[in-house]
Design an enzyme around this catalytic site. Structure first.
Site, mmCIF file in Angstrom:
data_model
loop_
_atom_site.group_PDB
_atom_site.id
_atom_site.type_symbol
_atom_site.label_atom_id
_atom_site.label_comp_id
_atom_site.label_asym_id
_atom_site.label_seq_id
_atom_site.Cartn_x
_atom_site.Cartn_y
_atom_site.Cartn_z
ATOM 1 N N ASP A 190 4.595 -5.100 2.952
ATOM 2 C CA ASP A 190 4.124 -3.995 3.783
ATOM 3 C C ASP A 190 5.048 -3.903 4.988
ATOM 4 O O ASP A 190 4.932 -4.694 5.922
ATOM 5 C CB ASP A 190 2.674 -4.251 4.221
ATOM 6 C CG ASP A 190 2.105 -3.139 5.080
ATOM 7 O OD1 ASP A 190 2.841 -2.175 5.381
ATOM 8 O OD2 ASP A 190 0.925 -3.224 5.465
ATOM 9 N N GLU A 249 -5.195 1.505 2.305
ATOM 10 C CA GLU A 249 -5.086 0.319 3.160
ATOM 11 C C GLU A 249 -5.358 0.669 4.610
ATOM 12 O O GLU A 249 -5.956 -0.100 5.358
ATOM 13 C CB GLU A 249 -3.676 -0.283 3.024
ATOM 14 C CG GLU A 249 -3.446 -1.583 3.805
ATOM 15 C CD GLU A 249 -2.820 -1.372 5.175
ATOM 16 O OE1 GLU A 249 -2.596 -2.364 5.882
ATOM 17 O OE2 GLU A 249 -2.561 -0.199 5.552
ATOM 18 N N GLU A 250 -4.917 1.856 5.008
ATOM 19 C CA GLU A 250 -4.955 2.230 6.414
ATOM 20 C C GLU A 250 -6.365 2.472 6.955
ATOM 21 O O GLU A 250 -6.539 2.575 8.165
ATOM 22 C CB GLU A 250 -4.100 3.484 6.643
ATOM 23 C CG GLU A 250 -2.631 3.321 6.298
ATOM 24 C CD GLU A 250 -1.852 2.479 7.295
ATOM 25 O OE1 GLU A 250 -2.485 1.842 8.153
ATOM 26 O OE2 GLU A 250 -0.615 2.471 7.223
ATOM 27 N N ASP A 271 5.976 2.326 6.792
ATOM 28 C CA ASP A 271 4.613 1.855 6.568
ATOM 29 C C ASP A 271 3.886 2.787 5.609
ATOM 30 O O ASP A 271 3.194 3.704 6.041
ATOM 31 C CB ASP A 271 3.895 1.796 7.927
ATOM 32 C CG ASP A 271 2.527 1.145 7.861
ATOM 33 O OD1 ASP A 271 2.224 0.487 6.854
ATOM 34 O OD2 ASP A 271 1.754 1.313 8.816
ATOM 35 N N HIS A 319 0.834 -1.205 0.000
ATOM 36 C CA HIS A 319 0.000 0.000 0.000
ATOM 37 C C HIS A 319 0.866 1.250 0.000
ATOM 38 O O HIS A 319 1.912 1.295 0.653
ATOM 39 C CB HIS A 319 -0.987 -0.006 1.176
ATOM 40 C CG HIS A 319 -0.365 0.154 2.529
ATOM 41 N ND1 HIS A 319 -0.200 1.390 3.138
ATOM 42 C CD2 HIS A 319 0.116 -0.745 3.412
ATOM 43 C CE1 HIS A 319 0.347 1.229 4.324
ATOM 44 N NE2 HIS A 319 0.563 -0.057 4.516
ATOM 45 N N HIS A 342 2.278 4.825 12.048
ATOM 46 C CA HIS A 342 1.031 5.541 12.324
ATOM 47 C C HIS A 342 1.277 6.781 13.174
ATOM 48 O O HIS A 342 0.383 7.252 13.876
ATOM 49 C CB HIS A 342 -0.006 4.634 13.002
ATOM 50 C CG HIS A 342 -0.285 3.375 12.249
ATOM 51 N ND1 HIS A 342 -0.849 2.262 12.827
ATOM 52 C CD2 HIS A 342 -0.077 3.046 10.941
ATOM 53 C CE1 HIS A 342 -0.970 1.305 11.939
ATOM 54 N NE2 HIS A 342 -0.500 1.766 10.780
#
Length: 483
Positions: A281, A253-254, A219, A201, A364
């Site tokens: 990923d 994706e998140e 990420d 992603h 994140h």
């Protein structure tokens, strides 16, 4: 909690998407749903539960609570556009392929050797920094769309520079996010209707106001950059696949695997014959002792996991200059885009950068930057695994094989007995190790000679990889099943 009939607002004239500002439908692990309901009873409704999966109606607050669980990885849920789709998603599904992964072989030694020597970690670093430079790739931001369009341009320029007229790159627009995905296709020369795919992603997140600062270096800029290096090396070696190869950079994706779910569902509805899908990923954080960790969640393909282990045992063993050490881990429900492919009946696998309990704690957040890792040496190992996977599964006709290939080993498993015979070689077999899909060595035999038998009575039912080593330290690998 009352269901809100209008879940999302679309402005048809501008295509503006207000993502998850209202409660929405999703699926998740049944135990996670129960625990989340205990914590936030007003923010999640469990609609139905089957096969350890729950269809839920969930608020943005509850979604963020799941998303912030780093050990779970990824969103921890899968977005569904309606209650009907959520309920349908937890019903059993039939496999799309008939265990074709077990037929994958290893015989492209020369092509793989050439490719592995060309992997350049600096290229991966440059691409990670380029993606990090967008500031945020959160799916509703203009910079997210621009990152995809720029990647499409880069992939097209790479194909053009290599003089490839068998390569196309397309943008895939989505229903449930304004962010598009990018897909590169190298058409198969002999079996174009059979597909092997690597994806990752390209979006990023740092929930809350920080989504304006979501660099997403690990990420998943690392995964996309690793894939781009795989593509570059394949072009440099003039690799022409017999099967069609695709590389995918997914949107959103998140927020619940939105981009990959729409693409995988489309492939399934159109009966596209995807033989194997592998997810990249997070490939660059050295959180654990081994280089690669194969995820063993129930929806992952044991067959494909065994094949990835077979590749690493063959090409990346301790005596190889391209050594890759590996272990296993679990990432739980809906942790990345491979779930979308598994959920549509395809064989899917997810090699990851670390044990999930030791994975990058900065994801994140605004702190997911490249300087946390400092180099791309680890991601280069994933690029090598990706090259091995593509070259061996897609194959090509114009390649020679090593002096001692797997075809020189007759190998039969029947009645809990393994029978082997080495053909056409002055070498002899010194030892054999049997490895299960968790990466554990479960059986070892020595002094095998050229032919003989080995009892498998100690093994339980399941999938295994047999790794034979000759006296001259050559490796021969075979997959097998104990029924």
């Amino acid at each position: 909690m009352k269901k809100i009939l209008l879940l999302f607002v679309f402005t048809l004239t501008t295509g503006v998407f207000l993502a998850q500002e209202q409660p929405f439908y999703a699926t998740m692990d049944a135990n996670d749903a129960v625990e989340l309901q205990k914590e936030l009873p007003e923010d999640i409704q469990i609609i139905a539960t089957k096969r350890n999966q729950s269809a839920v109606f969930i608020s943005e607050k509850a979604a963020h609570a799941m998303h912030q669980n780093v050990v779970t990885h990824g969103p921890g849920y899968v977005f569904k556009a309606s209650e009907e789709k959520a309920l349908r998603a937890i019903e059993p599904k039939k496999p799309k392929t008939e265990r074709r992964v077990l037929n994958f072989t290893i015989d492209q030694d020369d092509a793989v050797a050439e490719a592995l020597d060309l992997v350049n970690a600096q290229n991966i670093e440059d691409q990670i920094l380029e993606l990090q430079g967008y500031g945020t790739r959160y799916h509703t931001r203009a910079s997210a769309e621009q990152s995809v369009l720029d990647l499409k341009d880069k992939w097209e320029a790479m194909a053009q520079a290599a003089g490839r007229n068998d390569v196309s790159v397309r943008i895939v627009n989505h229903v449930n996010t304004p962010m598009p995905s990018a897909v590169m296709t190298i058409e198969g020369a002999e079996s174009p209707d059979e597909y092997v795919i690597i994806g990752g992603h390209i979006d990023s997140t740092a929930p809350g106001a920080n989504n304006d600062v979501a660099p997403g270096a690990d990420d998943d800029a690392s995964g996309i950059s690793t894939i781009t290096e795989v593509v570059r090396v394949l072009f440099e070696t003039d690799f022409v696949p017999n099967r069609t190869v695709e590389f995918m950079a997914f949107a959103a994706e998140e927020i619940g695997l939105v981009g990959s779910a729409e693409i995988a569902e489309e492939y399934s509805n159109n009966n596209i014959n995807v033989l194997a899908y592998v997810q990249f990923d997070m490939t660059n954080y050295p959180g654990s002792a081994n280089d690669v960790y194969i995820t063993t969640d129930s929806y992952n393909s044991n067959d494909l996991n065994a094949y990835l282990i077979e590749l690493m045992e063959y090409y990346n063993n301790v005596s190889s200059e391209h050594e890759i050490t590996y272990g296993t881990t679990a990432c739980n429900y809906g942790c990345s885009d491979h779930f979308s492919w598994a959920d549509n009946g395809y064989e899917a696998a997810f090699p990851f950068e670390a044990n999930f309990s030791e994975s990058n704690p900065n994801i994140h957040t605004a702190g997911d930057t490249y300087d946390v890792t400092g180099d791309a040496f680890k991601a280069a190992k994933f690029a090598k695994l990706g090259l091995e996977f593509i070259i061996e599964t897609a194959k090509t006709n114009n390649l020679s094989v090593s002096e001692l290939s797997n075809d020189n080993l007759d190998f039969i498993v029947a009645n809990n007995t393994l029978t082997y015979s080495l053909k056409n070689s002055s070498d002899v077999l010194e030892q054999m190790a049997v490895i299960d899909v968790s990466g554990k060595q479960v059986l070892r035999a020595t002094d095998l000679g050229k032919q003989g038998t080995v009892s498998l009575d100690r093994l339980s039912q399941g999938f295994y990889v047999a790794v034979f080593t000759t006296e001259t330290n050559k490796k021969l690998t075979k997959k097998f099943i104990v029924n």
